[in-house]
Design an enzyme around this catalytic site. Structure first.
Site, PDB file in Angstrom:
ATOM      1  N   HIS B 257       0.840  -1.200   0.000  1.00 50.58           N
ATOM      2  CA  HIS B 257       0.000   0.000   0.000  1.00 50.58           C
ATOM      3  C   HIS B 257       0.881   1.258   0.000  1.00 50.58           C
ATOM      4  O   HIS B 257       0.701   2.156  -0.824  1.00 50.58           O
ATOM      5  CB  HIS B 257      -0.911  -0.030   1.237  1.00 50.58           C
ATOM      6  CG  HIS B 257      -1.854   1.122   1.328  1.00 50.58           C
ATOM      7  ND1 HIS B 257      -3.158   1.061   0.898  1.00 50.58           N
ATOM      8  CD2 HIS B 257      -1.686   2.386   1.790  1.00 50.58           C
ATOM      9  CE1 HIS B 257      -3.754   2.233   1.079  1.00 50.58           C
ATOM     10  NE2 HIS B 257      -2.880   3.049   1.639  1.00 50.58           N
ATOM     11  N   GLU B 258       1.843   1.288   0.883  1.00 46.23           N
ATOM     12  CA  GLU B 258       2.710   2.476   0.976  1.00 46.23           C
ATOM     13  C   GLU B 258       3.646   2.563  -0.222  1.00 46.23           C
ATOM     14  O   GLU B 258       4.014   3.663  -0.641  1.00 46.23           O
ATOM     15  CB  GLU B 258       3.483   2.471   2.299  1.00 46.23           C
ATOM     16  CG  GLU B 258       2.614   2.432   3.562  1.00 46.23           C
ATOM     17  CD  GLU B 258       1.543   3.511   3.630  1.00 46.23           C
ATOM     18  OE1 GLU B 258       1.747   4.610   3.059  1.00 46.23           O
ATOM     19  OE2 GLU B 258       0.478   3.257   4.247  1.00 46.23           O
ATOM     20  N   HIS B 261       1.791   4.617  -2.675  1.00 55.36           N
ATOM     21  CA  HIS B 261       1.921   6.062  -2.389  1.00 55.36           C
ATOM     22  C   HIS B 261       3.333   6.549  -2.710  1.00 55.36           C
ATOM     23  O   HIS B 261       3.525   7.607  -3.307  1.00 55.36           O
ATOM     24  CB  HIS B 261       1.633   6.332  -0.904  1.00 55.36           C
ATOM     25  CG  HIS B 261       0.180   6.252  -0.527  1.00 55.36           C
ATOM     26  ND1 HIS B 261      -0.776   7.023  -1.129  1.00 55.36           N
ATOM     27  CD2 HIS B 261      -0.467   5.504   0.408  1.00 55.36           C
ATOM     28  CE1 HIS B 261      -1.966   6.764  -0.582  1.00 55.36           C
ATOM     29  NE2 HIS B 261      -1.808   5.833   0.354  1.00 55.36           N
ATOM     30  N   GLU B 287      -4.597   7.591  -3.377  1.00 57.05           N
ATOM     31  CA  GLU B 287      -5.125   6.315  -2.887  1.00 57.05           C
ATOM     32  C   GLU B 287      -5.322   5.327  -4.032  1.00 57.05           C
ATOM     33  O   GLU B 287      -5.214   4.115  -3.828  1.00 57.05           O
ATOM     34  CB  GLU B 287      -6.433   6.571  -2.129  1.00 57.05           C
ATOM     35  CG  GLU B 287      -6.892   5.430  -1.244  1.00 57.05           C
ATOM     36  CD  GLU B 287      -6.052   5.243   0.019  1.00 57.05           C
ATOM     37  OE1 GLU B 287      -5.169   6.090   0.291  1.00 57.05           O
ATOM     38  OE2 GLU B 287      -6.266   4.235   0.729  1.00 57.05           O
TER      39      GLU B 287
END
Lengths: 492, 492
Positions: B257-258, B261, B287
């Site tokens: 997830h990171e 980003h 997102e």
């Protein structure tokens, strides 16, 4: 709000931003991704601009002018002394000169690193010439007719003068040279530690020792970096060390050195946090704390006895035949070219050489083009060996490339102060060795905290030492300590 | 220098200082000594003051007024769009209101944490009431007669409106509730992974996966923190993850997830670094990157097949009988109370609940005192279970305590965008699964970099998605993807 409150509020915010700047430096040396350097330089440049504008804010002058000191206490007057001093220094420097110095020294550091790697003095010479020209200009702006070198020195050791230091160094140098020669002629050559020592275990032992010497982990941390350093004031004071698996003493004594710096900042009265008084008062006094932890306490026979046994437990070896051989290895004296690797006997000779040369450079008695020859001549005289290559001589230190002229003598001042403090500490805490023999130095930390660290910048540097010791600082105790200690280690 | 150059120079310094602020936040969550919190708050407060003064500097208005856009290119006009927008927002907010919001929300976060720990809504209620009052005031100042909620939402997703999002959510909700109910009624309950997984090995595998998904270590690093996050723009973009030895998927999918980003920020055109265009364009588009890496790519059957095998090599176990059971465990659907632990089917239902409630709170249709009941009623309706305690209900998220109203819907917007992008990516890179089956996602990163990440803030958020996909973003692709994927996983 009074003018005094306004002034202190202004400085509290400036101090907070200066802490941020320190944190960026820490980050850069410990955790920053390699590719972030260029952007980091821009970030620090932007913050430096903010700090410069705050430090030269004309309201500071107006506030200072309108404060009546009559009703203020000693701490408040000390705050004003620090503010007046730094404001006056900042206002004397033309902004164009500061900007040019920042630009030139930032580039100079890279060129110096290239020159050192290539052993090429000529590559560094034009840049060094330029740095010296700008530092002379800076000194002239600061000195306002006074001594140029003193104006630079004053930034690191307020109140000290080149003349006073030169006289003290002239008294020290013959005794140090004589001690060095007697050691070299003693026929003894204590071997260094043998073996390899795991990096993780070194760091674990470093943390244990830091704890035993009173480092406060709630307000600090230990990391690895190429060059060990201490960063931060107040409630976040971080230290670093370096690790070499072939040479475990480097990690441990670098840690103790930085624990000294760190304990100083951690030990300052919390009432002074984020104020001009809330820092170590000078580089010399700061260095006295790092040196007494590292040398007088950390390299003592009592502590080395404990460390020898702990080496066996932690590493399964101690690299020496017995505790006495271990102590001798820790205090091994050897003619080396490099200041940062020097033992207690040689270290101050390295400093004196640099002090004399940089004083001549700033005064215009020596030019950059003649520096290498002057270095090599002096080195041969004081160390008894010829410099083999520039990286081991005139190119070894980063200081001059980044404009640090007037900084070197504070290292030896720190050693001199540490000698004085150690004499007073021994008298005040007679059973110091009993703790050190168990690996502990908390009673020393307690005494240093109360007498040196807690007041921060409340008194002038020499006054801090005099208040702690009961006598004005002088070189005698350090030289006596060195004679006694190394006389025993080398059977003189 | 033209006015445009002056304006961009000013913002370049502001951006650099904003990066410093981000770095302080990273430091606080990863490496700061525990006892440093109070001083750090002062440091960040001082820097926030500097940033606020720079962002409301009246020279910005003068520069903007004197620029003739006629001769500027698209990138320059985009810079001006961002600058105009943020300057106008900053100038509409009374400084007293900003200061009060900062003061109240900083205190509110602590009170919220206490209330959550004690399951005590009443403890948080007065503070929440105060935060809502101030946010309504802020919204009124920003909206200048327009919709209050839109004025807040616009800070996170420029151009989006509450009305538009509500209409989309109303189309999504019945299909998600229906899918949820069919899964729950399927009679299948895929077990979670069993066993324990060493923390260091989890982090090593997390680093390997981050590398395979195109994270650039020269400009980043991975650390542990309580809540995973991404920090920084330009050439220093750091990510964090969390480690639980009983639940290795949390570490790995938080990392992915990171990485999404982080890859977005790392992928932006370097020409835009330290400029207003040099960031991800909105929370929703940000997102979309984290979600497509984590879910559409990371939770795909192809990647899970590789991950299953790698688990066996790294941990000596995979916690599931075979690759298919591992894939089912990764995509396990379960009715849970907590948003941050929700699966792909439940996640958007969590968001819709919060979106409707916070929109009513800001509009004045709902008061803080009635919030818990409204939450519990809605939760029972959408999730089919009653909230058992406030910490699992209305007190679970930090957002409202720190004043983040209008932020929640960007999570689902991100999922919707990710759905669109995944459809386009599949069409553009037909052999995506071949790479994923070897644990690699570089072709996906290449496509996302070129079509979504590289332009930074050059286009409006919805325009970014439309340019990448060839169609205006809508919820269809996400819902189709969920129906297909979970229909197969649960044999519907």
């Amino acid at each position: 709000m009074s003018a005094y409150d306004d002034l202190l509020d202004h400085h509290r915010e400036t101090e907070a931003l200066a802490e941020v700047m320190g944190r960026l430096g820490w980050d850069q040396e410990t955790v920053m991704p390699r590719g972030g350097a260029q952007q980091r330089a821009e970030e620090m440049g932007a913050l430096e601009g903010v700090l410069h504008r705050r430090r030269t804010d004309p309201r500071i002058g107006a506030w200072l002018a309108s404060i009546d000191e009559g009703g203020l206490g000693a701490a408040e007057r000390a705050q004003l002394r620090h503010i007046r001093r730094s404001y006056s220094r900042a206002m004397r420097l033309p902004e164009t000169l500061s900007a040019e110095l920042a630009r030139v020294t930032s580039r100079a550091q890279g060129i110096w690193a290239e020159a050192r790697a290539a052993d090429d003095v000529a590559h560094f010479l034009p840049t060094l010439t330029e740095v010296i020209r700008l530092k002379r200009e800076e000194a002239a702006a600061l000195a306002e007719g006074g001594d140029l070198y003193d104006a630079l020195l004053d930034d690191y050791e307020p109140g000290a003068t080149g003349q006073g230091i030169a006289e003290m160094f002239d008294r020290m140098r013959p005794r140090l040279v004589s001690l060095r020669e007697r050691i070299m002629g003693s026929g003894r050559d204590h071997p260094a530690l043998s073996g390899r020592y795991g990096a993780e275990a070194q760091l674990t032992l470093a943390r244990e020792i830091a704890t035993h010497f009173g480092y406060d982990w709630r307000h600090g941390r230990l990391d690895s970096s190429v060059h060990p350093f201490t960063s931060g004031s107040g409630t976040d004071v971080r230290i670093t060390t370096r690790v070499d698996e072939a040479e475990p003493l480097g990690c441990l004594y670098s840690t103790l050195h930085e624990v000294g710096h760190g304990a100083y900042e951690q030990g300052i009265d919390p009432a002074f946090h984020l104020t001009p008084v809330g820092h170590g008062v000078s580089m010399g006094v700061h260095e006295s704390q790092s040196r007494i932890y590292e040398n007088q306490l950390g390299r003592s026979a009592a502590f080395c006895g404990w460390l020898y046994a702990r080496f066996g437990e932690v590493f399964g070896q101690a690299g020496a035949a017995d505790a006495q051989a271990f102590y001798a290895a820790v205090n091994r004296v050897h003619s080396g070219y490099i200041r940062t690797e020097a033992d207690e006997v040689h270290y101050n000779l390295h400093i004196m050489l640099r002090f004399d040369l940089e004083r001549d450079l700033i005064a215009g008695r020596l030019e950059a083009a003649d520096l290498e020859e002057a270095w090599n001549t002096r080195f041969a005289a004081d160390f008894g060996v010829a410099v083999d290559r520039p990286a081991n001589g005139v190119l070894q230190d980063v200081h001059w490339s980044v404009g640090l002229f007037g900084y070197f003598p504070t290292y030896t001042l720190g050693n001199v102060y540490a000698g004085c403090l150690y004499q007073a500490l021994r008298a005040a805490v007679p059973d110091l060795d009993a703790g050190l023999a168990r690996g502990h130095a908390e009673p020393a930390t307690d005494w240093l905290r109360a007498h040196v660290q807690r007041p921060g910048g409340l008194y002038a540097p020499a006054e801090v030492i005099e208040r702690a010791c009961g006598f004005a600082p002088h070189e005698g105790p350090l030289l006596d300590y060195l004679d006694t200690k190394f006389g025993a280690v080398y059977g003189l």
